[in-house]
Structures are given as C-alpha cells and as structure tokens.
Scaffold this motif. Sequence first.
Motif, PDB file in Angstrom:
ATOM      1  N   GLN A 102      -2.993  -4.691   4.551  1.00 13.66           N
ATOM      2  CA  GLN A 102      -4.441  -4.482   4.407  1.00 13.66           C
ATOM      3  C   GLN A 102      -4.829  -3.013   4.395  1.00 13.66           C
ATOM      4  O   GLN A 102      -6.013  -2.692   4.294  1.00 13.66           O
ATOM      5  CB  GLN A 102      -5.147  -5.082   5.620  1.00 13.66           C
ATOM      6  CG  GLN A 102      -5.324  -6.559   5.605  1.00 13.66           C
ATOM      7  CD  GLN A 102      -6.230  -6.865   6.782  1.00 13.66           C
ATOM      8  OE1 GLN A 102      -5.763  -7.012   7.898  1.00 13.66           O
ATOM      9  NE2 GLN A 102      -7.526  -6.903   6.531  1.00 13.66           N
ATOM     10  N   SER A 103      -3.853  -2.124   4.542  1.00 11.72           N
ATOM     11  CA  SER A 103      -4.187  -0.719   4.763  1.00 11.72           C
ATOM     12  C   SER A 103      -4.603   0.020   3.493  1.00 11.72           C
ATOM     13  O   SER A 103      -4.979   1.189   3.546  1.00 11.72           O
ATOM     14  CB  SER A 103      -3.001   0.000   5.421  1.00 11.72           C
ATOM     15  OG  SER A 103      -1.889   0.003   4.539  1.00 11.72           O
ATOM     16  N   GLY A 104      -4.534  -0.640   2.359  1.00 13.97           N
ATOM     17  CA  GLY A 104      -4.940  -0.033   1.091  1.00 13.97           C
ATOM     18  C   GLY A 104      -4.722  -1.043  -0.012  1.00 13.97           C
ATOM     19  O   GLY A 104      -4.236  -2.149   0.244  1.00 13.97           O
TER      20      GLY A 104
ATOM     21  N   ARG B 251       8.718   0.673   5.833  1.00 15.33           N
ATOM     22  CA  ARG B 251       7.882   1.048   4.692  1.00 15.33           C
ATOM     23  C   ARG B 251       8.734   0.786   3.460  1.00 15.33           C
ATOM     24  O   ARG B 251       9.345   1.697   2.905  1.00 15.33           O
ATOM     25  CB  ARG B 251       7.489   2.527   4.785  1.00 15.33           C
ATOM     26  CG  ARG B 251       6.508   2.817   5.900  1.00 15.33           C
ATOM     27  CD  ARG B 251       5.096   2.353   5.529  1.00 15.33           C
ATOM     28  NE  ARG B 251       4.159   2.529   6.631  1.00 15.33           N
ATOM     29  CZ  ARG B 251       3.792   1.574   7.490  1.00 15.33           C
ATOM     30  NH1 ARG B 251       4.283   0.359   7.414  1.00 15.33           N
ATOM     31  NH2 ARG B 251       2.912   1.816   8.430  1.00 15.33           N
TER      32      ARG B 251
ATOM     33  N   PRO C  59       0.802  -1.236   0.000  1.00 12.83           N
ATOM     34  CA  PRO C  59       0.000   0.000   0.000  1.00 12.83           C
ATOM     35  C   PRO C  59       0.832   1.283   0.000  1.00 12.83           C
ATOM     36  O   PRO C  59       0.394   2.291  -0.566  1.00 12.83           O
ATOM     37  CB  PRO C  59      -0.836  -0.137   1.277  1.00 12.83           C
ATOM     38  CG  PRO C  59      -1.026  -1.615   1.416  1.00 12.83           C
ATOM     39  CD  PRO C  59       0.296  -2.214   0.992  1.00 12.83           C
ATOM     40  N   ASP C  60       2.022   1.267   0.594  1.00 18.54           N
ATOM     41  CA  ASP C  60       2.815   2.513   0.581  1.00 18.54           C
ATOM     42  C   ASP C  60       3.213   2.898  -0.840  1.00 18.54           C
ATOM     43  O   ASP C  60       3.300   4.088  -1.169  1.00 18.54           O
ATOM     44  CB  ASP C  60       4.045   2.447   1.514  1.00 18.54           C
ATOM     45  CG  ASP C  60       4.814   1.152   1.481  1.00 18.54           C
ATOM     46  OD1 ASP C  60       4.202   0.101   1.203  1.00 18.54           O
ATOM     47  OD2 ASP C  60       6.033   1.170   1.733  1.00 18.54           O
TER      48      ASP C  60
ATOM     49  N   ALA D 253      -1.454  -5.762   9.098  1.00 22.82           N
ATOM     50  CA  ALA D 253      -2.268  -4.539   9.058  1.00 22.82           C
ATOM     51  C   ALA D 253      -1.803  -3.637   7.913  1.00 22.82           C
ATOM     52  O   ALA D 253      -2.616  -3.038   7.198  1.00 22.82           O
ATOM     53  CB  ALA D 253      -2.176  -3.805  10.391  1.00 22.82           C
ATOM     54  N   HIS D 254      -0.494  -3.542   7.715  1.00 25.66           N
ATOM     55  CA  HIS D 254       0.008  -2.682   6.641  1.00 25.66           C
ATOM     56  C   HIS D 254      -0.435  -3.200   5.271  1.00 25.66           C
ATOM     57  O   HIS D 254      -0.867  -2.420   4.417  1.00 25.66           O
ATOM     58  CB  HIS D 254       1.532  -2.580   6.703  1.00 25.66           C
ATOM     59  CG  HIS D 254       2.112  -1.763   5.584  1.00 25.66           C
ATOM     60  ND1 HIS D 254       1.673  -0.483   5.294  1.00 25.66           N
ATOM     61  CD2 HIS D 254       3.062  -2.047   4.657  1.00 25.66           C
ATOM     62  CE1 HIS D 254       2.338  -0.019   4.237  1.00 25.66           C
ATOM     63  NE2 HIS D 254       3.182  -0.948   3.838  1.00 25.66           N
TER      64      HIS D 254
ATOM     65  N   GLN E  39       0.001   4.536  -2.265  1.00 22.32           N
ATOM     66  CA  GLN E  39      -0.315   5.797  -1.593  1.00 22.32           C
ATOM     67  C   GLN E  39       0.688   6.890  -1.968  1.00 22.32           C
ATOM     68  O   GLN E  39       0.340   8.065  -2.002  1.00 22.32           O
ATOM     69  CB  GLN E  39      -0.340   5.604  -0.072  1.00 22.32           C
ATOM     70  CG  GLN E  39      -1.491   4.717   0.397  1.00 22.32           C
ATOM     71  CD  GLN E  39      -2.860   5.276   0.051  1.00 22.32           C
ATOM     72  OE1 GLN E  39      -3.058   6.482   0.053  1.00 22.32           O
ATOM     73  NE2 GLN E  39      -3.801   4.409  -0.277  1.00 22.32           N
TER      74      GLN E  39
ATOM     75  N   ARG F  40      -7.931  -9.872   5.657  1.00 20.06           N
ATOM     76  CA  ARG F  40      -7.033 -10.198   6.771  1.00 20.06           C
ATOM     77  C   ARG F  40      -6.479 -11.618   6.590  1.00 20.06           C
ATOM     78  O   ARG F  40      -5.299 -11.872   6.802  1.00 20.06           O
ATOM     79  CB  ARG F  40      -7.785 -10.080   8.102  1.00 20.06           C
ATOM     80  CG  ARG F  40      -6.916 -10.441   9.244  1.00 20.06           C
ATOM     81  CD  ARG F  40      -7.359 -10.011  10.613  1.00 20.06           C
ATOM     82  NE  ARG F  40      -6.352 -10.492  11.555  1.00 20.06           N
ATOM     83  CZ  ARG F  40      -5.197  -9.889  11.809  1.00 20.06           C
ATOM     84  NH1 ARG F  40      -4.913  -8.746  11.231  1.00 20.06           N
ATOM     85  NH2 ARG F  40      -4.331 -10.411  12.641  1.00 20.06           N
TER      86      ARG F  40
END
Length: 151
Positions: free
Chosen positions: A66-68, A111, A10-11, A63-64, A14, A42
């Motif tokens: 899944q964050s986007g 990240r 996701p980073d 969690a990361h 984003q 998840r």
Amino acid sequence: MERTLVLLKPDALQRAIAMQILERFERRGLRFIGLKLVAASREQASQHYAEHEGKFFFDGLVAHLQSGPVVAVVLEGPEAISVVRAMVGATRPHEAAAGTIRGDLALAGLRNLVHASDSPETAAREIAHWFDADEVLDYDRQLDRWVYESD
Ligand code: CMP
C-alpha cells in the motif's frame, strides 16, 4: 497457454525500474493481456496476501503493497506461470540467482520488487482479484508463430 498475475510492487516504481522489468517479460515472448496502475486499498492488499494472514510479517507485507502505486499485469504464454516464477527468482533477493529479476535488480531484505502467481489456482484467483473481466483482453499477435510454435 497459461495466464499469470504479476504485481510490480511499490519498490519497483519508486526505483524507476518498472519498465525495465516489464520489458524483460515482453522480450521473453510473453503477451500482456492486462496492465494497469493501482493504488491498493488495505482490503485489496490484505486479501491478496490472505494466505499469510497471522504470520509475523503480514502487517509489513500489506503496508508495503500500500506504500505507493503498484503495476498489476496479466501475462499470457505457454507455461507462463513457471516461466515467470523462474524469471523473477528466489523470494529473498540475496538468494536470487544472477539473471533473474530479483538477482539482477534487488539486493537484500524483502524488497523483492515483484510478485508472481505460483500455481494455476492462485493465478485464477489473483487475476480475478486485481482485474475485472473486461480489463483482460484476448488478442492475437502476428509474431507469436515465431515465438510459440514448433516445427
Ligand atoms: P511475494 O512473492 O510477494 O509473496 C509473498 C511475500 O511474503 C513474499 O513475496 C515476501 O515479500 C514475503 N515474505 C515471505 N517470507 C517472509 C518473511 N519470512 N518475512 C517477511 N516477508 C516474507
């Protein structure tokens, strides 16, 4: 010929550098044979990182992911697994060599933008985890004889 799984985490999306990263793989001569945008559940994220279950950073890792949205990619080429790992660079961005994806585009912490399979066994498992068989395409490119073949 080898196949390897790459996830743009996701980073990467984003920060709007996903296409820059994909372009590096394409320019190197690797062939995209699977490519899609995924909102990881998840369960899907946990299974992907199953080998790290129980470690202190596992929950944050899941969690990361899944964050986007994530871009899931299957790349093919000679020695694709080690070539892609070398292009990605060291896990910790501050240790990644300049010229690698993490060394050029990431800075600190974890990240680290990209996940790439680390062995043929892992690649087979991870490709099957993220892609259905009919989402991975077999095709030839005219240019491959200029990229792959020796005289
Ligand atoms: P990745 O290449 O996706 O594969 C496993 C991930 O675990 C790795 O990137 C890092 O993001 C993460 N990781 C590895 N070691 C640690 C650590 N000590 N603390 C937090 N995350 C870690």
